[in-house]
Design a protein around this motif. Structure first.
Motif, short mmCIF file in Angstrom:
data_model
loop_
_atom_site.label_atom_id
_atom_site.label_comp_id
_atom_site.label_asym_id
_atom_site.label_seq_id
_atom_site.Cartn_x
_atom_site.Cartn_y
_atom_site.Cartn_z
N GLU A 52 8.70 15.79 -1.98
CA GLU A 52 9.27 15.80 -3.32
C GLU A 52 9.60 14.37 -3.75
N ASP A 53 9.68 14.15 -5.08
CA ASP A 53 10.01 12.83 -5.61
C ASP A 53 11.35 12.34 -5.06
N TYR A 54 12.30 13.27 -5.00
CA TYR A 54 13.63 12.91 -4.48
C TYR A 54 13.53 12.40 -3.04
N SER A 55 12.74 13.08 -2.21
CA SER A 55 12.61 12.69 -0.80
C SER A 55 11.92 11.34 -0.66
N ILE A 56 10.90 11.08 -1.50
CA ILE A 56 10.17 9.82 -1.41
C ILE A 56 11.07 8.64 -1.77
N ILE A 57 11.73 8.74 -2.93
CA ILE A 57 12.60 7.64 -3.36
C ILE A 57 13.79 7.48 -2.42
N SER A 58 14.34 8.59 -1.95
CA SER A 58 15.45 8.52 -1.02
C SER A 58 15.04 7.84 0.29
N GLU A 73 0.83 -1.20 0.00
CA GLU A 73 0.00 0.00 0.00
C GLU A 73 0.87 1.25 0.00
N ARG A 74 0.31 2.34 -0.51
CA ARG A 74 1.04 3.60 -0.52
C ARG A 74 1.14 4.17 0.90
N ARG A 75 2.04 5.13 1.07
CA ARG A 75 2.23 5.76 2.38
C ARG A 75 1.71 7.20 2.29
N PRO A 76 0.53 7.45 2.83
CA PRO A 76 -0.09 8.79 2.70
C PRO A 76 0.75 9.91 3.28
N GLU A 77 1.56 9.61 4.32
CA GLU A 77 2.34 10.68 4.95
C GLU A 77 3.44 11.23 4.05
N LEU A 78 3.72 10.53 2.92
CA LEU A 78 4.78 10.98 2.01
C LEU A 78 4.24 11.64 0.75
N LEU A 79 2.92 11.72 0.60
CA LEU A 79 2.34 12.20 -0.66
C LEU A 79 2.70 13.65 -0.96
N ASN A 80 2.95 14.44 0.06
CA ASN A 80 3.27 15.86 -0.16
C ASN A 80 4.77 16.12 -0.29
N VAL A 99 8.98 -1.81 -3.51
CA VAL A 99 8.93 -1.11 -4.79
C VAL A 99 7.48 -0.91 -5.23
N THR A 100 6.59 -1.86 -4.91
CA THR A 100 5.18 -1.67 -5.23
C THR A 100 4.58 -0.55 -4.39
N SER A 101 4.94 -0.51 -3.09
CA SER A 101 4.47 0.57 -2.23
C SER A 101 5.01 1.91 -2.71
N LEU A 102 6.26 1.94 -3.15
CA LEU A 102 6.85 3.16 -3.67
C LEU A 102 6.12 3.66 -4.91
N LEU A 103 5.86 2.74 -5.84
CA LEU A 103 5.15 3.13 -7.07
C LEU A 103 3.74 3.60 -6.76
N LYS A 104 3.08 2.97 -5.81
CA LYS A 104 1.72 3.39 -5.44
C LYS A 104 1.75 4.77 -4.78
N THR A 105 2.79 5.04 -4.01
CA THR A 105 2.90 6.37 -3.39
C THR A 105 3.10 7.44 -4.44
#
Length: 215
Positions: free
Chosen positions: A25-31, A16-23, A61-67
């Motif tokens: 930046e892409d760099y911060s999420i992947i990092s 599942e995605r992580r709602p706390e990271l939706l806001n 990786v599935t959770s990351l892509l969903k986020t």
């Protein structure tokens, strides 16, 4: 261990995605994902069955892509094509998720990577379990006032106790007539507590006038 680590990125048995990271930046999420995954893999490189962490990689990786898909209201396949990359490792090329941030002329771009770590056992891997350094906790102001052992109303050095109100709005506005001195002191200091001696404490609760510091 794998089930425990995977549970952080799953809901109802699925990644599942992580709602706390939706806001973020892409760099911060992947990092963030990359750092968490790299820390787990590197810790277990001594294990003979470290290859079993491929299950954790798939879940993360599935959770990351969903986020990322939730952030852009897009699909997983589009996010995989956008951030998919291949990097070279000592064991050959490996696929990963990667994003770079350009920092202008003359400066290297910031690169965040998730995955791309060969799940091969390293018999000579060294684990660094560093003992966390605990910073000394600073005492609260009230504790310092209590340790001083002096009444903040009459100034007498004696055994003290704390008079406390529920909230600052319970104090009358500063400057109103017939306002007790202890209320004026608390209102000026913007504090809900007042350290007083036993005599002043009893006077406050019985409505008697307290002796000022000058007396």
């Amino acid at each position: 261990m794998i089930k425990t680590k995977c549970s952080r990125y799953m809901s109802r048995g699925k990644p599942e995605r992580r709602p706390e990271l939706l806001n973020d930046e892409d760099y911060s999420i992947i990092s963030r994902y990359g750092t968490e995954y790299r820390g787990i893999v590197q810790y277990y490189l001594l294990a003979g069955d470290v290859y079993r962490l491929d299950r954790l990689h798939w879940v993360m990786v599935t959770s990351l892509l969903k986020t990322l898909a939730g952030k852009y209201d897009s699909s997983l396949s589009k996010m995989a094509r956008k951030y998919g990359a291949t990097i070279e490792t000592p064991h050959g090329p490996r696929k990963c998720m990667q994003v770079s941030v350009d920092r202008g002329e003359g400066r290297k771009p910031l690169v965040a990577t998730f995955g791309g770590i060969p799940l091969r056992r390293q018999k000579n891997a060294i684990l660094w379990d560093r003992e966390p350094v605990r910073a000394p906790a600073r005492r609260k102001e009230l504790i310092h006032r209590l340790l001083a052992g002096r009444c903040e109303l009459c100034g007498q050095a004696d055994k003290v106790r704390v008079h406390q109100i529920r909230k600052l709005s319970d104090l009358a506005k500063l400057g109103q007539p017939n306002q007790p001195e202890w209320m004026q002191i608390m209102a000026r200091r913007r504090r809900k507590t007042l350290v007083v001696c036993a005599t002043c404490y009893a006077d406050i609760h019985h409505g008697e006038p307290t002796a000022p510091i000058t007396e």
